[in-house]
Design an enzyme around this catalytic site. Structure first.
Site, mmCIF file in Angstrom:
data_model
loop_
_atom_site.group_PDB
_atom_site.id
_atom_site.type_symbol
_atom_site.label_atom_id
_atom_site.label_comp_id
_atom_site.label_asym_id
_atom_site.label_seq_id
_atom_site.Cartn_x
_atom_site.Cartn_y
_atom_site.Cartn_z
ATOM 1 N N HIS A 61 2.339 -5.083 -7.239
ATOM 2 C CA HIS A 61 3.044 -4.062 -6.404
ATOM 3 C C HIS A 61 2.155 -2.876 -6.472
ATOM 4 C CE1 HIS A 61 6.554 -3.184 -3.861
ATOM 5 N NE2 HIS A 61 5.738 -2.093 -3.631
ATOM 6 N N HIS A 63 0.145 0.127 -3.953
ATOM 7 C CA HIS A 63 -0.538 0.655 -2.523
ATOM 8 C C HIS A 63 -1.769 1.302 -2.661
ATOM 9 C CE1 HIS A 63 3.547 0.038 -0.496
ATOM 10 N NE2 HIS A 63 4.006 0.169 -1.929
ATOM 11 N N LEU A 64 -2.831 0.662 -2.267
ATOM 12 C CA LEU A 64 -4.167 1.424 -2.229
ATOM 13 C C LEU A 64 -4.522 2.211 -0.898
ATOM 14 C CD1 LEU A 64 -6.134 -1.628 -3.682
ATOM 15 C CD2 LEU A 64 -5.493 0.216 -4.844
ATOM 16 N N ASN A 95 1.078 -2.347 3.867
ATOM 17 C CA ASN A 95 1.303 -1.212 4.748
ATOM 18 C C ASN A 95 0.397 -0.291 4.964
ATOM 19 O OD1 ASN A 95 1.806 -0.424 2.052
ATOM 20 N ND2 ASN A 95 3.597 0.959 2.704
ATOM 21 N N HIS A 179 11.385 -6.738 0.254
ATOM 22 C CA HIS A 179 11.946 -5.274 -0.110
ATOM 23 C C HIS A 179 13.302 -5.265 0.324
ATOM 24 C CE1 HIS A 179 11.496 -0.443 0.497
ATOM 25 N NE2 HIS A 179 12.535 -0.920 0.971
ATOM 26 N N HIS A 232 10.752 -4.674 -6.906
ATOM 27 C CA HIS A 232 11.616 -3.399 -7.203
ATOM 28 C C HIS A 232 13.058 -3.160 -7.168
ATOM 29 C CE1 HIS A 232 11.562 -2.311 -2.902
ATOM 30 N NE2 HIS A 232 10.369 -1.978 -2.839
ATOM 31 N N ASN A 278 11.418 4.818 -3.017
ATOM 32 C CA ASN A 278 12.445 3.836 -2.335
ATOM 33 C C ASN A 278 12.255 2.532 -2.932
ATOM 34 O OD1 ASN A 278 14.280 3.074 -0.785
ATOM 35 N ND2 ASN A 278 12.548 2.773 1.099
ATOM 36 N N ASP A 305 4.569 -0.455 -8.007
ATOM 37 C CA ASP A 305 4.908 0.366 -6.833
ATOM 38 C C ASP A 305 4.071 1.507 -6.802
ATOM 39 O OD1 ASP A 305 5.689 0.794 -4.357
ATOM 40 O OD2 ASP A 305 7.790 0.931 -5.136
ATOM 41 N N HIS A 309 0.483 9.545 -2.756
ATOM 42 C CA HIS A 309 0.610 10.604 -1.522
ATOM 43 C C HIS A 309 -0.210 11.837 -1.855
ATOM 44 C CE1 HIS A 309 3.522 8.306 0.614
ATOM 45 N NE2 HIS A 309 4.231 7.872 -0.591
#
Lengths: 495, 191, 344
Positions: A61, A63-64, A95, A179, A232, A278, A305, A309
């Site tokens: 999990h 996010h790249l 996403n 999710h 998660h 989240n 996860d 940001h």
């Protein structure tokens, strides 16, 4: 071509623990395992004294952010963070912008990942545009190597769509990863619903927003006889649902994040969006249940996860800031700090290991005044004034009874997630297998007892939103070998 | 006020250690009677006369003066109290708090106002008081009565009525009230 | 140590003694406000930035007047027309205002926690003028002042702490939309600290989920609690709640939780009515009750200036150790002329 010799580490893999062995790597495979191998000419020598050598970690999990949000993370920076955290393979979430909902984007990402520091395996979306309505072309994506489908960031809200997705994916032998979040119950929420959210005057997400969808999907998976993976998990209720389903013989898997087994909603008391995630950070009761589930196998894997940001977005008001925290580089250390109750079994270290004090409460941080608002005693006031970082990530005593041995911890971070993602040797992959001659040289070398303080500014991720910034953790990744190449050596990525 | 404030205030704070008494209670009383006579003489009676004591040290003295003047002139004169904390020019140099209230229950316009304080030192309290009074109305005249003038003025301010001129060192402290006047030092640190 | 280190974001930042000090200082400032020239030069040369991301009439003007009476300059920023709308981060906006010359911030924001965040970013004082559904500490302080003015027994004000004695056992009922009320959250904390007994009353949808852990009693039936209520504090009902899922209709709310003449007659003779404003007349409060002699609503509004002067003074004038403040403090009853005149 390249020869690498790992000298004097303790091997930990699915077969057990073996001490005092050298590992010779030739090209991308393990050539020889023996005590005191004499270094071949030109071999790269890596001192592993006091360290453990495990199969490379696998993150289900990550996010790249590339394509679409390269300011926060790129495939390059994200995989650099991954190898710094001991990962040799990451499943990247779809996403992105555009989302990974067709074969073209999959092929793009695979092409962009050719030069990455570790393996990047894209997950595809369940529905087009993660819209929750129309199924993505899973067959064409599957043909490009996609084995996990998820709308992560969102759950599939409509039961009928989820049912079709499960039916369609199971026919491909692919896994639907859900999710779990009933969005109708979580609109405008910023944190766990509880006493704290009530006095902070913010909308809280109730546990049942996660559990209702989990329960629905268990029923749907049973109906379709489909494989499903739950991402998660954050509540004790979710754990119970998964435990019951597994006892009933269902073929389901589940993951938990490092932050959900270490941090509580107390962290939000200063309204710092760094701690907004989240599903939200929950309570001590939930942490205890999650750790117990990990130790008894109800939860299969620890997944980061990792959600980068940019700084500005985490300097917005709490309700406007995006959820998510980075975790690749701290995951193993958090897992060891929280789950490894006693160190006797891994006495490979030269160092003094004092300072593993277990304090009585899940750790608190700056501006923690909210909790004591109703307590007007002078001690509460003094506590407020004296509040500062507690140096060490502290572990609630209630989780100590569920502490895990090192093999089980690495299992949850390496071969179990590898199997879920279809990256294990049995599925034809190159990750998570036992450290044996002839096996792929994807390895992680870590010092299980080194204590270090997280400094977000020193992390290799492009983003800085680590909730563990400033905290001391136990367990430090020293080196990462990806396909025989030392991609991370002594705190530095090699490319 | 200035003296008491300095005596108590942090960070300059410390303990006031009296060294010698320079006026007894009787001395103070005699000085105030003389000042009362001077005020009446200077203002040609007590019509349109008002006293305003500066918080906190001047208040007690102002009320005592009022009693004496009323007795001499056989007429009541109004007394007010004034706190000048909000008008000081040294806010943030050291702690300043309104230790007591301002109460001027009469219109000062066209009155002869006598400001009363215990000790006149740098003159900054009086400067603040003059500015404060101007917010209450336009007095016909403003005069200044102090029990002790210890010198070291930092502003062009001069008292009209003085109980006693007392030469002091800058570091000394003067405690002046109806019970007497004492000179001493402030020792650093709190008891 | 001053009660206000660098910010007032929550009533929980204060203890009982701090509140007592602020009340005394407020009384002193209310005297200043009665002078011919009701203005003091205390904070001349300092600039207060007013950052309001939400419409506000009385809080904003009250803070502005308070700052002006202390001779401050005002730097006014309405974030709906500011660069915040252009995607600038809040931290950058505030840092720029500070660089331009703001010596302090008064912040109102529609998001809970913004003043808390700002106080961790800024080195200059931050005052919370109401944030989302979190808190509105100066409202609670001015309500405290208003209640002391009404209920304090003469002679009780001379020493520290006793000025707050009138709160011991005082029964306060807060009626209405507690869930979305920052005023209620500040009041509940303060009243608990001061020893009052607080009851929350309203429809179940407008009660916070974990209210059972608050130091209050909860009732859903207003008529049952009114007879034992000394202070009936009515919250504003935002009309949009009626169209959402919170309430069947505004009418149903008004019938069950609105205060009309009939309901007001259930209150004891001496009970008072308070409301933070603005009032929806005829919804949560009938006009004739809002204008009656038992209403303290205008007192609340007028006391706001003195209380906010006190808060600004404490934060910006750096007056240091408040324990110096001994004795001789003016009775609030005398200091504030509002009590002598019936509310119109």
């Amino acid at each position: 071509m390249t020869k690498v010799l790992l000298q004097g580490g303790t091997l930990v893999d699915a077969t057990g623990i073996r001490s005092g062995l050298d590992v010779l790597i030739d090209d991308s495979e393990i050539a020889k395992i023996a005590p005191s191998i004499s270094p071949p000419r030109g071999a790269h020598l890596i001192d592993c004294d006091g360290c453990m050598i495990s199969p490379g970690l696998v993150d289900l999990h990550t996010h790249l952010r590339e394509p679409g949000n390269e300011e926060a993370e790129t495939i390059e920076s994200g995989t650099r963070a991954a190898v710094a955290g001991g990962y040799t393979a990451v499943v990247c979430m779809p996403n992105t912008e555009p989302p990974i909902d067709n074969a073209t984007v999959v092929r793009d990402i695979l092409a962009m990942s050719k030069e990455a520091l570790c393996a990047v395996i894209p997950a595809g979306t369940i529905t087009v545009g993660r819209g929750g309505e129309k199924l993505s072309p899973m067959v064409e994506m599957n043909a490009c190597g996609v084995k996990i489908f998820t709308d992560d960031g969102r759950g599939v809200q409509r039961a009928s769509v989820m049912r079709r997705a499960l039916e369609y994916a199971s026919a491909l032998g692919a896994t639907i990863a859900q999710h779990c979040e009933v969005e109708d119950l979580t609109a405008n929420t910023v944190m766990n619903e509880g006493y704290l959210s009530s006095i902070m005057g913010v909308q809280g997400a109730p546990n049942c927003a996660e559990e209702l969808m989990l329960e629905r999907d268990l029923e749907l998976a049973a109906l379709c006889n489909a494989q499903i993976h739950f991402m998660h998990l954050s509540t004790h209720g979710s754990v119970e649902l998964v435990r019951r389903a597994k006892l009933a013989g269902m073929q389901i898997t589940a993951e938990v994040t490092p932050h959900h087994i270490s941090l509580t909603d107390d962290m939000l008391s200063g309204y710092n969006p760094i701690y907004k995630v989240n599903p939200p950070l929950r309570t001590r009761e939930d942490i205890t249940a999650l750790v117990r589930a990990l130790s008894d196998g109800t939860i299969d894997a620890i997944a980061t996860d990792h959600a980068p940001h940019v700084r500005e977005s985490k300097e917005l008001p709490l309700d406007q800031a995006p959820p998510g925290m980075i975790g690749l580089e701290t995951a193993l250390a958090v897992a060891i700090t929280v789950l490894k109750g006693d160190y006797s079994e891994i006495d490979t270290s030269r160092k003094d290991r004092s300072g593993n004090s277990q304090s009585s409460r899940a750790h608190s941080t700056k501006s923690n005044s909210t909790k004591s608002k109703y307590d007007n005693s002078s001690s509460a006031r003094a506590g407020k004034i004296n509040s500062s970082y507690s140096e060490r990530l502290t572990v609630d005593p209630s989780v100590l009874q569920y502490s895990m041995n090192m093999i089980d911890i690495i299992a949850a971070m390496s071969w179990k997630p590898a199997a879920i993602a279809g990256l294990d040797v049995a599925s034809g992959g190159r990750h998570g297998g036992p450290i044996l001659p002839g096996a792929p040289a994807n390895l992680t070398v870590f010092d299980p007892s080194a204590s270090w303080k997280v400094d977000a500014t020193q992390l290799l991720s492009k983003s800085r939103n680590s909730p563990f910034d400033g905290l001391s953790l136990t367990g430090k990744v020293r080196h990462t070998i990806y396909e025989g190449e030392p991609v991370y050596l002594d705190g530095r990525a090699t490319k | 006020m200035a003296e008491r404030e300095r005596k108590l205030a942090t960070p300059r704070g410390g303990v006031f250690v009296p060294r010698s008494q320079v006026m007894s209670a009787d001395d103070v009383k005699r000085a105030l009677v003389r000042i009362a006579h001077e005020i009446i003489e200077h203002n040609k009676g007590s019509d349109n006369l008002a006293l305003i004591g500066l918080q906190t040290g001047g208040v007690q003295i102002a009320f005592e003066l009022k009693d004496i003047i009323s007795e001499i002139g056989n007429a009541e004169i109004p007394v007010g109290t004034l706190d000048v904390a909000f008008y000081r020019d040294d806010i943030q140099l050291r702690p300043v708090l309104p230790e007591a209230a301002t109460a001027i229950p009469f219109d000062i316009t066209n009155m002869a106002v006598v400001l009363v304080d215990d000790v006149l030192f740098t003159g900054r309290t009086v400067r603040a008081a003059l500015q404060a009074l101007s917010d209450f109305g336009r007095a016909k005249s403003i005069q200044l009565a102090v029990l002790i003038d210890r010198g070291h003025r930092e502003l062009p301010i001069r008292p009209d009525y003085v109980g006693k001129n007392l030469p002091t060192r800058l570091t000394e402290q003067v405690d002046a009230n109806l019970e007497g006047v004492t000179i001493g030092d402030v020792i650093k640190g709190r008891p | 140590m001053s009660p206000l280190q660098n910010a007032l974001v929550s009533i929980g930042d204060l203890n009982r003694d701090d509140i007592s000090h602020i009340m005394k200082l407020s009384a002193i400032f209310s005297e200043v406000l009665r002078r011919d020239i009701p203005k003091v030069p205390t904070l001349r040369g300092k600039t207060m930035a007013m950052v309001f991301s939400e419409d506000s009439t009385r809080t904003r003007t009250s803070f502005e007047i308070a700052a002006k009476k202390l001779s401050m300059d005002i730097l006014s920023l309405n974030s709906s027309q500011s660069s915040m709308k252009k995607g600038e981060s809040l931290k950058d906006t505030l840092a720029n205002l500070h660089a331009i010359g703001a010596d302090g911030f008064v912040i109102r924001h529609s998001s809970s926690g913004v003043p808390t965040q700002a106080s961790t970013w800024m080195t200059v004082p931050v005052i919370n003028a109401g944030d989302g559904c979190h808190e509105h500490p100066t409202q609670a302080l001015l309500d405290c002042y208003t209640l002391i003015e009404r209920f304090d027994t003469p002679g009780n004000y001379t020493t520290d702490g006793t000025i707050l004695n009138c709160f011991n056992g005082m029964t306060v009922t807060i009626v209405g939309d507690v869930e979305h009320s920052r005023v209620a959250r500040s009041l509940v904390i303060m009243l608990d600290m001061l020893g009052a007994k607080t009851t929350l009353c309203g429809p179940g949808t407008l009660m916070p989920r974990h209210v059972n852990k608050w130091p209050v009693r909860v009732s859903y039936h207003l008529d049952e609690v009114l007879p034992e209520t000394q202070v009936c504090y009515i919250l504003r009902l935002q009309n949009e709640r009626g169209s959402g899922t919170y309430l069947p209709s505004i009418r149903e709310y008004a019938m069950n939780w609105g205060i009309d003449s009939k309901r007001a007659s259930l209150l004891p003779e001496t009970a008072v009515i308070m409301h933070p404003g603005p009032i929806n007349r005829g919804v949560e409060l009938a006009g004739e009750i809002a204008d009656s002699s038992r209403s303290l609503i205008l007192n609340q509004a007028s006391n706001g200036v003195a209380v906010r002067m006190a808060v600004i003074y404490l934060l910006l004038a750096n007056p240091g150790d408040l324990t110096l403040n001994t004795g001789n403090f003016v009775p609030i009853r005398q200091a504030n002329r509002m009590t002598d005149e019936p509310a119109s």
